[in-house]
Scaffold this motif. Structure first.
Motif, mmCIF file in Angstrom:
data_model
loop_
_atom_site.group_PDB
_atom_site.id
_atom_site.type_symbol
_atom_site.label_atom_id
_atom_site.label_comp_id
_atom_site.label_asym_id
_atom_site.label_seq_id
_atom_site.Cartn_x
_atom_site.Cartn_y
_atom_site.Cartn_z
ATOM 1 N N PRO A 51 0.782 -1.237 0.000
ATOM 2 C CA PRO A 51 0.000 0.000 0.000
ATOM 3 C C PRO A 51 0.818 1.295 0.000
ATOM 4 O O PRO A 51 0.256 2.373 -0.192
ATOM 5 N N LEU A 52 2.129 1.215 0.210
ATOM 6 C CA LEU A 52 2.916 2.447 0.271
ATOM 7 C C LEU A 52 3.033 3.080 -1.109
ATOM 8 O O LEU A 52 3.204 2.388 -2.114
ATOM 9 N N GLU A 176 4.175 8.660 8.667
ATOM 10 C CA GLU A 176 5.282 8.457 7.722
ATOM 11 C C GLU A 176 6.611 8.420 8.461
ATOM 12 O O GLU A 176 7.494 7.617 8.139
ATOM 13 N N LEU A 179 6.983 4.994 9.899
ATOM 14 C CA LEU A 179 7.378 3.997 8.904
ATOM 15 C C LEU A 179 8.878 4.057 8.620
ATOM 16 O O LEU A 179 9.540 3.014 8.517
ATOM 17 N N LEU A 208 -1.525 2.998 11.356
ATOM 18 C CA LEU A 208 -0.870 2.242 10.300
ATOM 19 C C LEU A 208 -1.453 0.835 10.255
ATOM 20 O O LEU A 208 -1.825 0.281 11.292
ATOM 21 N N GLU A 212 1.290 -1.971 5.541
ATOM 22 C CA GLU A 212 2.185 -0.817 5.426
ATOM 23 C C GLU A 212 3.477 -1.064 6.196
ATOM 24 O O GLU A 212 4.586 -0.810 5.701
ATOM 25 N N GLN A 215 5.597 -3.868 4.516
ATOM 26 C CA GLN A 215 6.290 -3.398 3.320
ATOM 27 C C GLN A 215 7.521 -2.568 3.698
ATOM 28 O O GLN A 215 8.595 -2.728 3.104
#
Length: 242
Positions: A51-52, A176, A179, A208, A212, A215
């Motif tokens: 999904p990123l 973000e 991540l 999140l 996500e 990945q």
């Protein structure tokens, strides 16, 4: 995947999947084309599957290549260019570099905890203003930071100043940032699973989703090819000298 005897097709597929071609890939193409053909699919899979967004994928690559545990300039230049093409701003990139600089802090906190176990210090004052700053800026590490306050409050104060003041306004969203931090700590070049566990929990809490996070984790594995890149380059140079 192209046939392993079709070198031109392997090269074209690699460039399509990874976005670059370098002397080391040429050396591997000549020495072991099947390696390169399969590597393009392996390395390209986590970038293209999940999904990123392409922007987020490339910003994670920027972080991994810029990290002090890797420092791969050629990859950094490539992925910074691709991040720009995918819509990343200057603020995004400098926010990533700020997170890269924070990467070493987890090791400091873990080692300082060991020192505190060996030579305990009294807990900081309940009204110490650093308590509120820690709760606001780095709550997932509050216990370790408070133990560090008892040992060196000045260090914690300037550390929090850097966390708060060193990031550009208008850069990454908070999820973000999480991540990027998960990718940095989970990558084999750092491998801090204790911090990764905390960050995963925080990421899920802040919205999140599992894919996500997965990945972001998967993007780090194939950095190990840079060892093969070095070896293939040295081999090509030795072969040319012969």
């Amino acid at each position: 995947m192209p046939p392993v005897n079709d070198l031109d097709a392997i090269k074209a597929r690699f460039i399509e999947a990874r976005g670059y071609w370098r002397p080391w890939t040429e050396a591997v193409l000549r020495g072991n084309p099947a390696f390169l053909a399969h590597y393009a699919e392996y390395a390209g899979y986590p970038a293209a599957t999940g999904p990123l967004t392409p922007r987020m994928v490339e910003l994670i690559y920027v972080a991994l290549d810029a990290s002090a545990t890797h420092l791969y300039e050629a990859g950094l230049a490539t992925h910074m260019r691709l991040a720009r093409q995918a819509g990343a701003s200057d603020a995004d990139i400098f926010d990533v570099l700020h997170l890269v600089t924070m990467q070493g802090l987890s090791a400091v906190l873990q080692a300082a905890d060991l020192l505190h176990e060996a030579a305990p210090q009294p807990a900081p004052d309940p009204h110490d203003p650093l308590r509120a700053r820690i709760a606001a800026l780095w709550p997932e590490q509050a216990s370790s930071l408070l133990r560090l306050v008892s040992q060196d409050p000045g260090y914690v104060a300037v550390l929090l100043d850097f966390l708060e003041g060193g990031a550009l306004v208008g850069g990454l969203a908070s999820t973000e940032r999480l991540l990027v931090r998960i990718a940095l700590h989970a990558c084999f070049t750092h491998g801090d699973m204790a911090t990764t566990r905390v960050l995963i929990a925080q990421g899920l809490e802040h919205g999140l989703v599992r894919q996500e996070i997965l990945q972001a984790i998967q993007l780090g594995a194939h950095l190990a090819v840079h060892g093969a890149a070095l070896g293939a380059t040295v081999h090509a140079g030795a072969a040319a000298a012969r």
